[in-house]
Design a protein around this motif. Structure first.
Motif, PDB file in Angstrom:
ATOM      1  N   TYR A 190      52.572  14.409  64.795  1.00 35.34           N
ATOM      2  CA  TYR A 190      53.304  14.236  63.542  1.00 35.34           C
ATOM      3  C   TYR A 190      54.801  14.174  63.805  1.00 35.34           C
ATOM      4  N   TYR A 191      55.246  14.937  64.797  1.00 33.48           N
ATOM      5  CA  TYR A 191      56.674  14.987  65.103  1.00 33.48           C
ATOM      6  C   TYR A 191      57.204  13.604  65.472  1.00 33.48           C
ATOM      7  N   PHE A 192      56.416  12.841  66.219  1.00 34.12           N
ATOM      8  CA  PHE A 192      56.863  11.506  66.626  1.00 34.12           C
ATOM      9  C   PHE A 192      57.112  10.621  65.410  1.00 34.12           C
ATOM     10  N   TRP A 193      56.173  10.614  64.467  1.00 31.58           N
ATOM     11  CA  TRP A 193      56.258   9.691  63.337  1.00 31.58           C
ATOM     12  C   TRP A 193      57.193  10.172  62.234  1.00 31.58           C
ATOM     13  N   PHE A 194      57.280  11.478  62.027  1.00 30.88           N
ATOM     14  CA  PHE A 194      58.097  11.993  60.934  1.00 30.88           C
ATOM     15  C   PHE A 194      59.534  12.304  61.350  1.00 30.88           C
ATOM     16  N   ASN A 195      59.743  12.590  62.626  1.00 33.61           N
ATOM     17  CA  ASN A 195      61.074  13.005  63.075  1.00 33.61           C
ATOM     18  C   ASN A 195      61.645  12.110  64.176  1.00 33.61           C
ATOM     19  N   HIS A 196      60.924  12.056  65.296  1.00 32.49           N
ATOM     20  CA  HIS A 196      61.481  11.398  66.476  1.00 32.49           C
ATOM     21  C   HIS A 196      61.743   9.915  66.247  1.00 32.49           C
ATOM     22  N   LEU A 197      60.760   9.174  65.747  1.00 29.30           N
ATOM     23  CA  LEU A 197      60.919   7.734  65.566  1.00 29.30           C
ATOM     24  C   LEU A 197      62.027   7.400  64.563  1.00 29.30           C
ATOM     25  N   PRO A 198      62.041   8.007  63.364  1.00 30.64           N
ATOM     26  CA  PRO A 198      63.156   7.717  62.441  1.00 30.64           C
ATOM     27  C   PRO A 198      64.517   8.076  63.029  1.00 30.64           C
ATOM     28  N   TRP A 199      64.569   9.189  63.764  1.00 34.36           N
ATOM     29  CA  TRP A 199      65.839   9.607  64.365  1.00 34.36           C
ATOM     30  C   TRP A 199      66.302   8.607  65.411  1.00 34.36           C
TER      31      TRP A 199
END
Length: 327
Positions: A190-199
Motif C-alpha cells: 500500500y505504501y508504494f501506491w499511496f505514498n511512494h509513487l505519488p511522492w
C-alpha cells in the motif's frame, strides 16, 4: 540531436548511473496502517528535510571553503599532464568527446543556429559573432551533459587512486563481490501506491520544471551556458565523486547523506570543474582532468579517515566515528 537528442542520451545515461552497478534490496521498514500512510508519511518527510537542512547549515561554510574543493580541478590538470600513465584514458575520452561534439554541433548548426542568426541580425556583424560564439558554447554544454553521464572515466579515477598509493583500497573494492545496495519500495505494498509513487511523481515533476528552467536560461546568448554550469555545480561534482562512494560500497541512502553533509564541497568543486568545461574541445580534456581531480580529493578523504582515529586516540576520546566522506 543537438537539443532533444542530447537530453534523451543524458536521460539514458542518468538511468544507468542511478540504477547500474548495484544490488537491489527491498525496503523492509515500511509504514503500515491509516496513520502511517497519512500523517506518519508527512512527518517522515518533514524529518528528512530538517535533518538535511541541519547537515547543510552546520557544515556548509566549512566544506565550501576550508575543504579546498575548488583546488582539486586545477590539481587534476597538473596531475593528468604530469604523468604519461594517464594518456590512454584521457585520449580515449577525448576522442569520444570530439566525435559527439562534432555530431551535436553539426545538427545545432543546421537547426538552431539559423534562429539565433535571424534574431540577432539587427545587431549586424556583432550579432552574427554573438550567435556563432553561442553556437560553440551551447553545443559544448549539450555535449558535456551526455559525456558526464557516461561514467567513461571510472577507470581513470581508479588509476588516479592506484597511482597515488591507494592501490590496496581500489583492489579491495574491485575484488569484493559485494555491490553497493540500492533500496527499493516493492510494488505490492500500500505504501508504494499511496505514498511512494505519488511522492516520486511530484519530485520528478519539480525536477523536470527545474531542468526546463535551466535549459531556458542556457538559451541566453553566451552567458546562458556559463550560468547553466554554475547553477548545476553540485550535481556536476556528484557525478565526479560517485565512483568513490560506490567503491566504498555506500548504499543510495548514505550517498544522499554524503551529498547534503558535504554540499559546500560539492558546490566548490563542481563550480570550478563546470567553468573549466566551458570552452569547446578543451572541455574534452578537462572532463578527464576533473576525474583525476575527483580522485585526488578522494585520496585526501582516505588520508583523513586514517588520521581521525589516531587523533581521537591521542586525545583519549572515544565515541562514534562518522563515516568518512569526500570532504
Amino acid at each position: 540531436m543537438s537539443f532533444t537528442g542530447s537530453l534523451i542520451l543524458s536521460g539514458i545515461g542518468g538511468l544507468m548511473y542511478k540504477y547500474g552497478g548495484q544490488q537491489a534490496v527491498k525496503e523492509e521498514d515500511l509504514p503500515v496502517g491509516t496513520r502511517g500512510l497519512t500523517l506518519g508519511f508527512i512527518q517522515v518527510r518533514i524529518k528528512v528535510v530538517k535533518e538535511r537542512w541541519g547537515r547543510v547549515s552546520t557544515n556548509f561554510w566549512n566544506t565550501l571553503v576550508r575543504s579546498g574543493g575548488y583546488k582539486y580541478p586545477f590539481r587534476g590538470v597538473s596531475e593528468m599532464f604530469r604523468s604519461s600513465i594517464y594518456v590512454y584514458h584521457w585520449g580515449r575520452a577525448f576522442a569520444f568527446y570530439v566525435a559527439l561534439y562534432l555530431t551535436v554541433a553539426f545538427v545545432y548548426f543546421i537547426t538552431i543556429l539559423p534562429v539565433y542568426l535571424a534574431l540577432l541580425a539587427f545587431c549586424g556583424p556583432i550579432g552574427f559573432a554573438i550567435a556563432y560564439l553561442h553556437f560553440l558554447l551551447h553545443s559544448n554544454m549539450l555535449t558535456m551533459l551526455v559525456v558526464r553521464f557516461t561514467q567513461l572515466n571510472n577507470t581513470l579515477f581508479d588509476l588516479t587512486l592506484t597511482h597515488n598509493g591507494k592501490d590496496v583500497f581500489v583492489k579491495r573494492a574491485l575484488d569484493s563481490p559485494t555491490l553497493p545496495i540500492r533500496y527499493y519500495i516493492p510494488m505490492n505494498t500500500y505504501y508504494f501506491w499511496f505514498n511512494h509513487l505519488p511522492w516520486r511523481l511530484t519530485v520528478h515533476f519539480i525536477q523536470f520544471i527545474a531542468l526546463l528552467t535551466l535549459l531556458l536560461i542556457s538559451l541566453i546568448p553566451i552567458l546562458g551556458p556559463i550560468t547553466f554550469n554554475a547553477l548545476i555545480s553540485p550535481f556536476i561534482a556528484r557525478l565526479y565523486f560517485s565512483r568513490f562512494l560506490r567503491l566504498k560500497k555506500l548504499d543510495n541512502k548514505r550517498r544522499d547523506d554524503e551529498f547534503y553533509f558535504n554540499l559546500g564541497l560539492y558546490i566548490s568543486f563542481g563550480f570550478v570543474a563546470g567553468q573549466l568545461e566551458i570552452i569547446p574541445f578543451v572541455s574534452g580534456l578537462i572532463y578527464s582532468s576533473n576525474s583525476v581531480g575527483g580522485g585526488l580529493c578522494a585520496i585526501a578523504a582516505l588520508d583523513a579517515e586514517v588520521a581521525a582515529p589516531a587523533i581521537s586516540n591521542q586525545n583519549g576520546t572515544t565515541g562514534e566515528v562518522r563515516e568518512p566522506t569526500v570532504a
